[in-house]
Design a protein around this motif. Structure first.
Motif, PDB file in Angstrom:
ATOM      1  N   SER A 182      10.577 -20.800  77.194  1.00 12.32           N
ATOM      2  CA  SER A 182      10.492 -22.320  77.245  1.00 12.32           C
ATOM      3  C   SER A 182      10.300 -22.976  78.506  1.00 12.32           C
ATOM      4  N   VAL A 183      10.794 -22.346  79.467  1.00 12.92           N
ATOM      5  CA  VAL A 183      10.576 -23.050  80.978  1.00 12.92           C
ATOM      6  C   VAL A 183       9.233 -23.210  81.228  1.00 12.92           C
ATOM      7  N   LYS A 184       8.422 -22.072  81.022  1.00 12.65           N
ATOM      8  CA  LYS A 184       7.155 -22.173  81.577  1.00 12.65           C
ATOM      9  C   LYS A 184       6.226 -23.372  80.695  1.00 12.65           C
TER      10      LYS A 184
ATOM     11  N   GLY B 188      19.270 -26.326  74.419  1.00 14.95           N
ATOM     12  CA  GLY B 188      18.220 -25.472  73.598  1.00 14.95           C
ATOM     13  C   GLY B 188      17.233 -25.109  74.076  1.00 14.95           C
ATOM     14  N   ALA B 189      17.090 -24.705  75.539  1.00 18.14           N
ATOM     15  CA  ALA B 189      15.964 -24.170  76.282  1.00 18.14           C
ATOM     16  C   ALA B 189      15.953 -22.801  75.914  1.00 18.14           C
ATOM     17  N   GLY B 190      16.424 -21.971  75.220  1.00 21.53           N
ATOM     18  CA  GLY B 190      16.121 -20.423  75.098  1.00 21.53           C
ATOM     19  C   GLY B 190      17.479 -19.661  74.604  1.00 21.53           C
ATOM     20  N   ALA B 191      18.557 -20.061  74.752  1.00 22.98           N
ATOM     21  CA  ALA B 191      19.914 -19.212  74.339  1.00 22.98           C
ATOM     22  C   ALA B 191      20.000 -19.453  72.821  1.00 22.98           C
TER      23      ALA B 191
ATOM     24  N   GLY C 283      20.521 -27.465  65.596  1.00 24.51           N
ATOM     25  CA  GLY C 283      20.099 -26.159  66.122  1.00 24.51           C
ATOM     26  C   GLY C 283      18.753 -25.999  66.416  1.00 24.51           C
ATOM     27  N   ILE C 284      18.027 -26.757  67.339  1.00 28.78           N
ATOM     28  CA  ILE C 284      16.669 -26.326  67.536  1.00 28.78           C
ATOM     29  C   ILE C 284      16.542 -26.311  69.120  1.00 28.78           C
ATOM     30  N   TYR C 285      15.492 -25.559  69.215  1.00 28.88           N
ATOM     31  CA  TYR C 285      14.868 -25.287  70.634  1.00 28.88           C
ATOM     32  C   TYR C 285      14.333 -26.522  71.237  1.00 28.88           C
ATOM     33  N   HIS C 286      14.523 -27.175  72.272  1.00 28.84           N
ATOM     34  CA  HIS C 286      13.975 -28.337  72.466  1.00 28.84           C
ATOM     35  C   HIS C 286      14.230 -28.846  74.198  1.00 28.84           C
ATOM     36  N   TYR C 287      13.712 -29.862  74.519  1.00 29.02           N
ATOM     37  CA  TYR C 287      13.957 -30.400  75.731  1.00 29.02           C
ATOM     38  C   TYR C 287      14.010 -32.023  75.385  1.00 29.02           C
TER      39      TYR C 287
ATOM     40  N   LEU D 144      10.442 -27.136  70.965  1.00 27.15           N
ATOM     41  CA  LEU D 144       9.859 -25.905  71.693  1.00 27.15           C
ATOM     42  C   LEU D 144       9.717 -24.658  70.589  1.00 27.15           C
ATOM     43  N   SER D 145       9.039 -23.701  70.944  1.00 25.21           N
ATOM     44  CA  SER D 145       8.741 -22.789  70.067  1.00 25.21           C
ATOM     45  C   SER D 145      10.126 -21.841  70.474  1.00 25.21           C
TER      46      SER D 145
END
Length: 531
Positions: free
Chosen positions: A158-160, A331-334, A344-348, A365-366
């Motif tokens: 996600s960081v990349k 929500g950037a990966g954990a 509950g979503i992966y996001h920024y 984010l994926s």
């Protein structure tokens, strides 16, 4: 003749530097030959580091010939001066974490640029006077945009992705609200640094509770500087402070009061790791010191803070209390704490400030792409790699279980299906009483277990039950179950408490080191090895 006064460098390094400087000198001569006689003055290196005064930055490293400063704002002022009043001579200065395409560089001493890439610029000063003043500043913008993320916890995918988007979209800056790493180790920080190495805009950080574990707080400072600081840019004041311990000391509370109350900026934004309250009914994943949390809320309201950005709770949430907006971006990966419909979503978060309006946009984010469908089981002499299909072909153990976290909240309630760890070790020669079992996750997190955890006696069995590697949770199997493969305990009562963990942790392991039964439930298990 150009020469070094500093002799601790290797001769090859000295020669490379001479060649580099002479090559630049030749280019200067070629470019200015038509102007007449060219005079080049080669200043010697100092034998000791200069004194450094910096505003808006932090000195990460210094030698007699090189000073590295990390920018902690979008405007940085740096003064170098010799200790004895003699000439400063030749000295390299690297400024990191600065938008080198937008920032203007000024220096009152002769200099030339050695390197300029990513968010870093290195210059070489050559002067016969005793000091040099350097300024790097980014001009204000009419449309202010910045990104906010939190709780990547060692997952760099996600960081990349965020870095790639930022390099195209070019916001003014990024903020990470903490939990950069699983538990603050050098290699974990390095993997994060590698992921953001090509970022072309500044990244402002603060520490999370995971980042300070096992000495991680000192490692954080050595890489990024202090985790409590503030700055102004384009009519907005940005305050970042450390809440990683679940508390804020009186000195920090006073600093926050002075910092936020003294700004004249139109907008006020605050960034920290732990939110002062948990917006979920019946949940309390927030400050350990509730008095400090209440004082923070009162301060934010009294000083009319626009938005408080936090992480820690692995979800997205936006709420408003007494005209103060609170945004949780964890929500950037954990592993997420809630279902998608409850945040509950992966996001920024993409934030824009224009015409006195503050707008927040959640960018999806994926899901983390860990290789969760296989695990390596390693004995003292042999190992085997098993897929989920292989695990499902082994004798299964099934049961309801749950664990207690550091805040005494219950998590992970549900029905698990997996394979006993003892059965897995039997495939590679078993385990002796003097051995230690180490479980290592895909994100670098690890836990050590003793023989008694794998082969519990009657008293330990009543507390922890069987230790197993689960591949299914509440009917969802890896890879669809995003937290598996996961090491679990299956106690008879279905509850693995912190007290149970204390009583079933050998000295130097588990809850004897960090009181959280949940820390023993290693998710994304990649290697299980006898050491």
């Amino acid at each position: 003749m150009y020469s070094h006064a500093y002799q601790s460098e290797e001769p090859d390094a000295q020669m490379r530097e001479r060649k580099e400087f002479l090559a630049i000198a030749v280019s200067i001569i070629a470019a200015t030959a038509s102007m007449g006689t060219v005079y080049l003055i080669f200043s010697p290196r100092s034998a000791s580091p200069p004194d450094v005064a910096v505003e808006g930055g932090y000195v990460l490293n210094q030698t007699p010939i090189h000073t590295t400063v990390r920018s902690m704002a979008l405007s940085l002022q740096l003064q170098l001066s010799t200790k004895n009043g003699g000439p400063l001579g030749s000295h390299d200065v690297t400024v990191t974490n600065m938008d080198i395409n937008r920032a203007t560089l000024l220096c009152d001493a002769p200099f030339f640029i050695i390197d300029s890439s990513g968010s870093s610029k290195t210059i070489r000063i050559n002067t016969q006077v005793s000091n040099a003043n350097i300024t790097m500043a980014t001009s204000n913008v009419s449309l202010l945009k910045f990104y906010v993320l939190g709780d990547s916890q060692g997952y760099q995918g996600s960081v990349k992705d965020i870095v790639a988007t930022a390099n195209q979209d070019h916001p003014a800056m990024l903020f990470h609200c903490g939990d950069i790493t699983p538990f603050g180790q050098q290699d974990q920080y390095q993997r994060f640094d590698d992921a953001v190495a090509n970022l072309s805009v500044p990244l402002f950080l603060t520490a999370g509770n995971h980042d300070i574990r096992m000495g991680g707080g000192h490692r954080y400072i050595s890489r990024y500087g202090p985790s409590t600081y503030s700055f102004d840019f384009s009519g907005a004041h940005f305050t970042i402070f450390n809440s990683s311990a679940g508390d804020v000391p009186e000195s920090t509370l006073q600093w926050l009061q002075n910092d936020i109350s003294s700004t004249t900026s139109e907008h006020k934004f605050v960034f920290t790791h732990i939110p002062p309250f948990d917006p979920r009914p019946g949940s309390n994943h927030t400050f350990l010191n509730t008095t400090a949390a209440t004082r923070l809320i009162d301060l934010f309201e009294t000083e009319s803070v626009d938005v408080v950005f936090t992480g820690h709770i692995h979800m997205f949430n936006i709420s408003v209390r007494n005209n103060v907006t609170y945004v949780i971006s964890g929500g950037a990966g954990a592993t997420l704490y809630e279902e998608p419909e409850r945040g509950g979503i992966y996001h920024y978060v993409n934030v824009t400030v224009s015409d006195s309006q503050v707008k927040t946009e959640t960018v999806l984010l994926s899901e983390p792409s860990f290789a969760r469908d296989q695990v390596v089981i390693r004995g003292t002499d042999e190992d085997i790699t098993l897929t989920v299909d292989d695990l499902m072909g082994l004798p299964a153990i099934e049961g309801f279980s749950s664990f207690q976290n550091q805040l005494d909240n219950w998590r992970g309630q549900g029905v698990y299906i997996g394979v006993k760890i003892s059965d897995l070790l039997a495939l590679v020669g078993g385990m002796m009483p003097e051995n230690t079992l180490r479980v290592i996750a895909n994100d670098g997190y690890s836990q050590d277990f003793c023989y008694g955890n794998v082969f519990p006696n009657e008293s330990w069995y009543q507390l922890q039950g069987e230790m197993a590697l689960a591949y299914s949770y509440n009917g969802t199997t890896v890879p669809d179950w995003s937290s598996g493969l996961r090491v679990i305990m299956l106690p008879p009562d279905g509850q693995y408490s912190n007290d149970d963990c204390l009583q079933t942790s050998a000295p130097g392991m588990g809850c004897q080191v960090y009181v959280s039964a949940g820390s023993r439930w290693v998710r994304y298990a990649q290697r299980i090895e006898v050491v």
